[in-house]
Write an enzyme that holds these catalytic residues in place. Sequence first.
Site: not given
Length: 263
Positions: A99, A211
């Site tokens: 991320c 994720h």
Amino acid sequence: MFKTQELRIGWLYPTLMSTYGDRGNVICLQRRCQWRGLNVTIVPVTQQTEASIFKEIDVIVGGGAQDRQQEIVMRDLRGAKAEAFKEKVEEGTPGVFTCGSPQLLGHYYEPALGRRIEGLGLLDLVSKHPGANVSRCIGDVVFEITSSPLAETLRKQLGKPPIIIGFENHGGRTYLGKVEPLGKMIKGYGNNGEDGYEGAFYRHVIATYCHGPLLPKNPFIADWLIQTALQEKYQAEISLDPLDDSLVEQARKAMLKRLEVNC
């Protein structure tokens, strides 16, 4: 494999860059080392940490953060600390960055509001937020790892194409320059929702928007990181003892079925 072997996991800015549950990647690495009888130590890299700490680290983990936290991290990750970090990556130390942290590894990140955040320039990529009124890239994601030599190594290990399952939640869009994408999208947005690619791969570094957390859902990536870290540290061929991942495989099959992905 000798049971006296040890790994030190460097965790980048735990309180600033753990917004999306990426602590699970650290726990996964730790447990999979412990289950094999390896000594493992978590080494937090914080604002109070000296640059010399990177010399002690065998594998690096970086997570996600919001724009304000990313700016704080980048103000700290300068000078000697940045050079020590870059040196570790160039030497072959493996790492997984999810991320926000891959955005920091690139040339810059342009947030929806505020000034451009300059990155380390370690990866030839840039990230831009298209604006506060533009929808985020959110949802389940599936992609096949295609970067070399990682894809070939994993395919040989698994006996099939390495398919990653995860979840993405990012406002920024990443555009690659002369750096290899980590994989090709099957379902989801990926780097920018335009070019069909996800993440980036350089040396032994995995950069991704995925994720999940990433490693518990895809434990073969965790094992690649562990094995690579041991081989780099001890300069020897290392074979990991197999673990029982049958529950993970059942969960992966159920997830792919729910997403109507035939892999």
